[in-house]
Design a protein around this motif. Structure first.
Motif, short mmCIF file in Angstrom:
data_model
loop_
_atom_site.label_atom_id
_atom_site.label_comp_id
_atom_site.label_asym_id
_atom_site.label_seq_id
_atom_site.Cartn_x
_atom_site.Cartn_y
_atom_site.Cartn_z
N PHE A 1 -7.97 -10.28 2.65
CA PHE A 1 -7.32 -9.17 2.06
C PHE A 1 -7.00 -8.17 3.19
O PHE A 1 -6.01 -7.69 3.01
CB PHE A 1 -8.20 -8.58 0.88
CG PHE A 1 -7.60 -7.22 0.41
CD1 PHE A 1 -6.77 -7.18 -0.38
CD2 PHE A 1 -7.94 -6.01 1.16
CE1 PHE A 1 -6.12 -6.17 -0.92
CE2 PHE A 1 -7.62 -4.84 0.69
CZ PHE A 1 -6.75 -4.79 -0.04
N LEU B 1 -4.16 -0.25 -1.27
CA LEU B 1 -2.90 -1.07 -0.61
C LEU B 1 -1.62 -0.74 -1.46
O LEU B 1 -0.52 -0.58 -0.84
CB LEU B 1 -3.16 -2.37 -0.76
CG LEU B 1 -2.00 -3.30 -0.12
CD1 LEU B 1 -1.75 -3.04 1.20
CD2 LEU B 1 -2.46 -4.70 -0.37
N ILE C 1 5.45 4.19 1.32
CA ILE C 1 6.30 3.66 2.31
C ILE C 1 7.78 3.37 1.75
O ILE C 1 8.94 3.91 2.16
CB ILE C 1 5.70 2.36 3.14
CG1 ILE C 1 4.43 2.99 3.79
CG2 ILE C 1 6.77 1.97 4.14
CD1 ILE C 1 3.81 1.64 4.52
N ARG D 1 -6.59 -8.83 -13.25
CA ARG D 1 -7.65 -9.62 -12.61
C ARG D 1 -9.05 -8.83 -12.87
O ARG D 1 -10.02 -9.48 -13.50
CB ARG D 1 -7.66 -9.88 -10.99
CG ARG D 1 -8.86 -10.50 -10.54
CD ARG D 1 -9.04 -11.97 -10.43
NE ARG D 1 -10.40 -12.66 -9.81
CZ ARG D 1 -11.52 -12.51 -10.39
NH1 ARG D 1 -11.61 -12.51 -11.78
NH2 ARG D 1 -12.53 -12.85 -9.81
N VAL E 1 2.66 -10.10 0.01
CA VAL E 1 2.24 -9.99 -1.10
C VAL E 1 1.86 -11.03 -1.97
O VAL E 1 1.14 -10.84 -2.96
CB VAL E 1 3.33 -9.00 -1.97
CG1 VAL E 1 3.36 -8.71 -3.34
CG2 VAL E 1 3.41 -7.61 -1.20
N ILE F 1 -1.53 -11.71 -1.33
CA ILE F 1 -2.34 -10.81 -2.15
C ILE F 1 -2.82 -11.86 -3.49
O ILE F 1 -3.68 -11.45 -4.14
CB ILE F 1 -1.89 -9.51 -2.13
CG1 ILE F 1 -1.89 -8.76 -0.76
CG2 ILE F 1 -2.53 -8.61 -3.26
CD1 ILE F 1 -3.11 -8.39 -0.30
N TYR F 2 -1.41 -11.97 -4.47
CA TYR F 2 -1.59 -12.71 -5.50
C TYR F 2 -2.48 -13.80 -5.50
O TYR F 2 -3.51 -13.75 -6.51
CB TYR F 2 -0.08 -13.10 -6.07
CG TYR F 2 0.80 -11.86 -6.49
CD1 TYR F 2 0.32 -10.65 -6.19
CD2 TYR F 2 2.30 -12.39 -6.71
CE1 TYR F 2 1.33 -9.75 -6.60
CE2 TYR F 2 3.16 -11.38 -6.94
CZ TYR F 2 2.69 -9.87 -6.76
OH TYR F 2 3.42 -8.92 -7.05
N THR G 1 -16.84 -3.50 -0.73
CA THR G 1 -16.07 -3.74 -1.80
C THR G 1 -15.80 -5.10 -2.29
O THR G 1 -15.31 -5.35 -3.42
CB THR G 1 -14.56 -3.32 -1.36
OG1 THR G 1 -14.39 -4.07 0.00
CG2 THR G 1 -15.03 -1.77 -0.98
N ALA H 1 -15.48 -0.43 -7.59
CA ALA H 1 -14.96 -0.44 -6.10
C ALA H 1 -14.32 -1.79 -5.74
O ALA H 1 -13.47 -1.96 -4.76
CB ALA H 1 -16.26 -0.33 -5.15
N VAL I 1 -14.02 -7.59 -1.15
CA VAL I 1 -12.78 -8.32 -0.63
C VAL I 1 -13.16 -8.76 0.57
O VAL I 1 -13.69 -8.24 1.30
CB VAL I 1 -11.61 -7.35 -0.81
CG1 VAL I 1 -11.25 -6.99 -2.28
CG2 VAL I 1 -11.57 -6.34 0.07
N ASN J 1 -4.68 -13.99 -3.18
CA ASN J 1 -6.17 -13.41 -3.21
C ASN J 1 -6.83 -12.66 -4.60
O ASN J 1 -7.93 -12.93 -4.81
CB ASN J 1 -6.04 -12.18 -2.34
CG ASN J 1 -7.45 -11.72 -1.68
OD1 ASN J 1 -7.82 -10.80 -2.07
ND2 ASN J 1 -8.08 -12.48 -1.00
N LEU J 2 -5.90 -12.63 -5.24
CA LEU J 2 -6.49 -12.29 -6.76
C LEU J 2 -6.34 -13.27 -7.83
O LEU J 2 -6.61 -13.25 -9.12
CB LEU J 2 -5.58 -11.18 -7.42
CG LEU J 2 -5.66 -9.80 -6.80
CD1 LEU J 2 -4.47 -8.90 -6.96
CD2 LEU J 2 -6.86 -9.01 -7.26
N ALA K 1 -3.39 -6.88 4.35
CA ALA K 1 -2.89 -5.67 4.01
C ALA K 1 -2.30 -4.86 5.13
O ALA K 1 -1.31 -4.48 5.10
CB ALA K 1 -4.37 -4.78 3.41
N ILE L 1 1.03 -6.54 5.56
CA ILE L 1 2.10 -5.76 4.41
C ILE L 1 2.36 -4.20 4.85
O ILE L 1 3.74 -4.07 4.68
CB ILE L 1 1.38 -5.67 3.09
CG1 ILE L 1 1.33 -7.10 2.30
CG2 ILE L 1 2.17 -4.83 2.11
CD1 ILE L 1 0.41 -7.15 1.22
N ILE L 2 1.47 -3.55 5.46
CA ILE L 2 1.89 -2.03 5.61
C ILE L 2 2.64 -2.24 6.98
O ILE L 2 3.67 -1.34 7.14
CB ILE L 2 0.50 -1.37 5.76
CG1 ILE L 2 -0.27 -1.05 4.36
CG2 ILE L 2 0.72 0.06 6.37
CD1 ILE L 2 -1.45 -0.51 4.34
#
Lengths: 119, 172
Positions: free
Chosen positions: B12, A16, A23, A57, B46, B49-50, B6, A8, B8, B52-53, B16, B19-20
C-alpha cells in the motif's frame, strides 16, 4: 465493532484519497489549458473511487436483494465505483470532443480566454 | 502511523508514494505528453490499490477503461491540438497561488475530519468467488436501473462526442 484499532484500518486509504483529491483540485485551479483541467478531473474522480472501494471493503452493512433474496455484502461501493468509472469514461469522451471543437473555432484551448458567453 | 498499527502492508505504501508522485507530475509538469503519461501511471497504481482492497473486478475495469481508453483519448487530443505538446509553454494561470492555498486548506480540513472520525469498520474475511457473485447479484437486482441508465448515458455521450468532434460545414 467500531473500536479505534479497526477504525484505523480504513484511514490510510481515506488519507491517500484526500491527498490525491487535493492534488487534483490544485490542478483544476491552476492549469491553463482545458486538457490539463480534464486530466486533473480524472484525478478527482479516482480519489472518490478509492474512497468508495475502501468503504465497500471495510464499512459495508450489506444490501437487501429483493428478487434474488438474501443480502449482498461488500457490493454497494463496488457497484457505485463501477458506475462512476463508466460516467468518467463518458465525461472524458465528451469533454475532449468539446475541447477539440473549441480548438477548431478559437485555435487555442486557454480556459481563461474562452469568454464568448461572458458579457 | 506505522504499517503494523494500521494493518496495511508495504504494498500500500509503495502504491501510495507512486500515486502521489505521479499525481504531482500530472498537475506540475509543463510537457502535456509527460503529464498524460503520469496520469496513466497514477490510474494504473490506483488499480493496484483496488487489488490491495480485494476488489479485483474493479481493478480490471480500471485498467481497461481508464488506462486503456481515457489515457488514449487524452493522448490523441494532445496530438490533435497544435503546440500543446511544446516543451516550454507556460501551463499555469495567474491564480495558481490562490489555487494552491485552497487545495492545501481543503486537504487540511479533510485530513482533520478523517482523523477525527471513528469509522464503523467491520473486518471480515475475503471470499473472492462469493464476493464476485454478490457483486453481480447486487448489480442485477437492486442496481439494475442505474446499470441500464449508465449504459444509455454511455451510448448518448459517445454519440454526442462524435457529433461534437466531427468536421461540420460552417453555415453562416
Amino acid at each position: 465493532m467500531s473500536d479505534p484499532a479497526a477504525s484505523a484500518a480504513v484511514q490510510p486509504y481515506l488519507l491517500l484519497s484526500a491527498v490525491l483529491f487535493c492534488i487534483g483540485l490544485y490542478g483544476v485551479f491552476s492549469r491553463l489549458n482545458a486538457v490539463g483541467v480534464l486530466m486533473s478531473l480524472e484525478l478527482l474522480l479516482n480519489a472518490c473511487n478509492i474512497n468508495l472501494i475502501a468503504f465497500s471493503r471495510y464499512c459495508d452493512r450489506g444490501v437487501e436483494l429483493a428478487r434474488f433474496g438474501g443480502t449482498a455484502l461488500g457490493a454497494q461501493g463496488q457497484v457505485l465505483a463501477l458506475l462512476s468509472i463508466t460516467i468518467a469514461a463518458a465525461e472524458a469522451a465528451v469533454g475532449l470532443a468539446i475541447v477539440i471543437s473549441i480548438y477548431r473555432s478559437f485555435r487555442h484551448i486557454n480556459v481563461d480566454d474562452l469568454d464568448l458567453l461572458r458579457w | 502511523m506505522s504499517a503494523a498499527a494500521t494493518g496495511v502492508g508495504p504494498a500500500f505504501w509503495l502504491l501510495a508514494v507512486g500515486i502521489i508522485g505521479g499525481a504531482l507530475g500530472v498537475v506540475l509538469l509543463r510537457n502535456m505528453v509527460q503529464s498524460a503519461l503520469c496520469l496513466g501511471l497514477v490510474l494504473l497504481l490506483v488499480g493496484g490499490i483496488y487489488l490491495n482492497l480485494h476488489a479485483d473486478l474493479l481493478a480490471g475495469f480500471q485498467v481497461l477503461l481508464y488506462v486503456g481508453a481515457v489515457v488514449t483519448l487524452v493522448l490523441i487530443a494532445i496530438m490533435l491540438i497544435h503546440n500543446l505538446a511544446a516543451r516550454y509553454v507556460v501551463q499555469t494561470n495567474q491564480r495558481w497561488g490562490l489555487g494552491a492555498v485552497a487545495a492545501v486548506a481543503s486537504g487540511a480540513l479533510l485530513v482533520w475530519a478523517i482523523n477525527d472520525t471513528r469509522w464503523p469498520v467491520t473486518l471480515r474475511p475475503v471470499d473472492y468467488s462469493e464476493q464476485l457473485r454478490q457483486f453481480c447479484l447486487a448489480l442485477l437486482d437492486k442496481y439494475i436501473l442505474p446499470f441500464e441508465v449508465a449504459a444509455v448515458v454511455l451510448l448518448v455521450a459517445l454519440l454526442g462526442a462524435i457529433v461534437f468532434a466531427q468536421q461540420t460545414e460552417r453555415s453562416e
